[in-house]
Scaffold this active site. Structure first.
Site, PDB file in Angstrom:
ATOM      1  N   ASN A  79      -2.475  12.705  -3.816  1.00 54.95           N
ATOM      2  CA  ASN A  79      -3.458  13.108  -4.827  1.00 54.95           C
ATOM      3  C   ASN A  79      -3.958  14.524  -4.579  1.00 54.95           C
ATOM      4  O   ASN A  79      -4.107  15.327  -5.518  1.00 54.95           O
ATOM      5  CB  ASN A  79      -4.633  12.137  -4.837  1.00 54.95           C
ATOM      6  CG  ASN A  79      -4.466  11.046  -5.873  1.00 54.95           C
ATOM      7  OD1 ASN A  79      -3.661  11.169  -6.787  1.00 54.95           O
ATOM      8  ND2 ASN A  79      -5.238   9.973  -5.729  1.00 54.95           N
ATOM      9  N   GLU A  95      -4.716   2.428  -4.426  1.00 56.11           N
ATOM     10  CA  GLU A  95      -3.258   2.503  -4.280  1.00 56.11           C
ATOM     11  C   GLU A  95      -2.701   1.232  -3.666  1.00 56.11           C
ATOM     12  O   GLU A  95      -1.546   1.190  -3.235  1.00 56.11           O
ATOM     13  CB  GLU A  95      -2.884   3.719  -3.418  1.00 56.11           C
ATOM     14  CG  GLU A  95      -3.221   3.593  -1.946  1.00 56.11           C
ATOM     15  CD  GLU A  95      -4.661   3.998  -1.631  1.00 56.11           C
ATOM     16  OE1 GLU A  95      -4.959   4.196  -0.457  1.00 56.11           O
ATOM     17  OE2 GLU A  95      -5.488   4.109  -2.573  1.00 56.11           O
ATOM     18  N   ASP A 108       0.854  -1.189   0.000  1.00 55.30           N
ATOM     19  CA  ASP A 108       0.000   0.000   0.000  1.00 55.30           C
ATOM     20  C   ASP A 108       0.891   1.241   0.000  1.00 55.30           C
ATOM     21  O   ASP A 108       1.900   1.303   0.721  1.00 55.30           O
ATOM     22  CB  ASP A 108      -0.891   0.004   1.239  1.00 55.30           C
ATOM     23  CG  ASP A 108      -1.890   1.139   1.204  1.00 55.30           C
ATOM     24  OD1 ASP A 108      -2.877   1.028   0.448  1.00 55.30           O
ATOM     25  OD2 ASP A 108      -1.659   2.142   1.919  1.00 55.30           O
ATOM     26  N   ASP A 153      -1.836   9.191 -10.855  1.00 49.39           N
ATOM     27  CA  ASP A 153      -1.777   8.051 -11.798  1.00 49.39           C
ATOM     28  C   ASP A 153      -0.340   7.740 -12.171  1.00 49.39           C
ATOM     29  O   ASP A 153       0.058   6.568 -12.286  1.00 49.39           O
ATOM     30  CB  ASP A 153      -2.588   8.374 -13.049  1.00 49.39           C
ATOM     31  CG  ASP A 153      -4.082   8.411 -12.768  1.00 49.39           C
ATOM     32  OD1 ASP A 153      -4.495   7.898 -11.714  1.00 49.39           O
ATOM     33  OD2 ASP A 153      -4.823   8.933 -13.631  1.00 49.39           O
TER      34      ASP A 153
END
Length: 523
Positions: free
Chosen positions: A391, A427, A383, A400
């Site tokens: 983000n 993620e 993770d 991305d």
């Protein structure tokens, strides 16, 4: 470890391979065409040999007929000369007997079609009696070959000399002569019978012969007596040096040979036969062109038919091959589309990693294999730390890009074909490691953690200022009683421990479900 979806173009299990239809079709068409051409060649060759053999038989029959006719002609003439010679040997040929001899000569000539005339010459070569009513009075025939022969040879058998022109009327004749002796055996004169050359010419013309064929009557020494086609310039010519005559002289009484003429270059089948009773040889020649004229006609028609059949096969084959190519092209396009669909169905479009669908199928397969082989199976859950902050700070496009960079790290660390890197969701990632124990899984997880740091992706929301990941590992030897969901939950629990312990670290869960005492982090 890609797990292909069902391929309708391949047999299940891959045991049976699709036949190379295009190559097989080309090979079949080529084989059929070659077989047709081969059969045509054999048939034509057999037909050609048959025609040549038939021509040899016909040529042999022709020469036998020529030889028989020539022998009968000369035998009849010789018998006439023999009977007249015996008569004159006893009674002589004085002036008192000459009128009677002239009448006898005339009757004998009339009785034999081949005779041009009968002639009697004295020992000086002067004319004594002829079958003609008016006696030719000339310088005599002392210069003639046959007269000289009898002067110098005491033999009383018939002598056949080279063809000459009659001094009686200029006609071409073949002289057959006998020596006449007196009571004491001294040379007394010559009795001559002239055989008309036109007689043999008429006889030769009674046979069917092609325009390039030849029929020859010659002396054994090669001197030409009569020929078809008639050529006055060749009468009396010696054939001794001609290839065919040399072959005749070397062979037995008869035989045939195919020779190309040195005069006109025509290839002919020659057959010859020597007369048994006289020093004569007859030869018949048929041009190979005429012999094989019918064969050439049949061959042309056969070749035309086979060529049309081969052309039809080739055209059909061309259409068929085009259809095969089109089918293969369509099949290839379908296969590419299928592969694309398979990739879309089993891989994440952003990262290129396997998706959860492929992950679940791989788990099912590896669980079964591990249970059968009693081999360990490991799972690493990954993770990205503080990804929501990333983000919010840098935007979703940068997010991305960040996911793609982490996916590259996972791909680079999975060295074996059996290892499967998966985007598990958002993620979160997973790495499935068959035949790997817990220590191996933790070593790989640590390698992933360190390489993510080495990418130096700036993350202002992270305490260390760079992008990091947390990893949870779980390993066990599966059995038929174990659950895939529990396996994932335990790896996820290990990931929770790593995140709860401060992130940027590797945590493991033991097979009993408790935390592994080994935790690696960058503290």
């Amino acid at each position: 470890m890609p797990i292909p979806i069902f391929d309708p173009f391949h047999a299940p299990g891959g045991a049976l391979k699709r036949l190379p239809l295009l190559k097989a079709a080309v090979a079949f068409i080529a084989t059929v065409c070659l077989c047709l051409c081969g059969l045509l060649y054999l048939q034509l060759e057999q037909s050609r040999r048959y025609d040549l053999e038939s021509a040899r038989v016909a040529s042999a029959n022709l020469t036998r007929a020529m030889a028989q006719q020539a022998q009968d002609t000369f035998l009849q003439t010789d018998l006439v000369l023999a009977s007249l010679a015996d008569w004159m040997q006893i009674d002589g040929f004085g002036p008192a007997l000459q009128p009677r001899l002239q009448t006898t000569f005339s009757r004998r000539v009339q009785s034999l079609e081949q005779l041009h005339g009968l002639f009697l010459f004295d020992k000086h070569g002067q004319w004594v009696v002829t079958s003609f009513k008016s006696l030719h009075r000339g310088p005599g025939i002392a210069d003639r070959e046959y007269f000289t022969f009898h002067q110098q040879n005491a033999s009383l058998i018939a002598h056949i000399g080279p063809a000459i022109r009659s001094r009686q009327n200029g006609e071409w004749i073949i002289p057959v002569s006998r020596r006449l002796n007196d009571q004491d055996g001294n040379f007394q004169g010559v009795l001559l019978a002239g055989i008309k050359m036109s007689y043999f010419d008429k006889f030769f013309k009674s046979f069917s012969l092609d325009d390039k064929g030849e029929m020859v009557l010659a002396l054994s020494n090669g001197t030409l007596l009569a020929r078809r086609p008639f050529d006055e310039a060749k009468i009396g010519r010696s054939l001794a040096q001609e290839p065919i005559f040399q072959h005749e002289s070397q062979s037995m009484t008869s035989g045939n040979v195919t020779i190309r003429s040195a005069v006109d270059g025509v290839l002919r089948l020659y057959d010859h036969q020597h007369l048994q009773a006289y020093p004569l040889v007859v030869t018949a020649a048929m041009s190979e062109e005429a012999i094989l004229a019918g064969w050439h006609d049949r061959a042309f028609k056969s070749i035309l038919i086979v060529a049309l059949v081969v052309l039809g096969i080739c055209l059909f084959g061309w259409v068929f091959l085009r259809q095969v190519r089109n089918s293969e092209r369509i099949e290839a396009d379908l296969r590419k589309a299928q592969e694309a669909l398979e990739l879309i169905a089993t891989h994440d479009s952003l990262t290129g990693l396997a998706n959860r669908r492929l992950f679940e199928r791989a788990l099912d397969i590896e669980f079964g294999r591990g249970a059968r082989q009693r081999s360990p199976l490991s799972l690493v859950m990954v993770d990205i730390d503080f990804f929501k902050r990333y983000n919010d700070t840098y935007g979703h496009v940068a997010g991305d890009h960040c996911l793609a960079e982490v996916a590259k790290v996972l791909k680079s660390c999975c060295h074996r074909k059996a290892d499967l890197a998966v985007r598990y969701g958002g993620e979160e990632f997973a790495v499935l490691l068959p035949d790997t124990n817990l220590h191996g899984a933790m070593a790989l997880a640590e390698q992933i953690r360190q390489r993510v740091i080495d990418t130096h992706i700036t993350h202002s929301g992270s305490p260390i200022g760079y992008l990091t990941v947390s990893l949870g590992c779980y390993a066990f030897v599966p059995s038929s009683l174990d659950s895939i969901e529990v396996f994932i939950q335990r790896a996820d629990a290990a990931l929770y421990q790593a995140k709860h312990g401060g992130r940027n670290r590797v945590a493991a869960l033991s097979t009993e479900g408790g935390p592994d005492p080994l935790e690696r982090s960058d503290r």
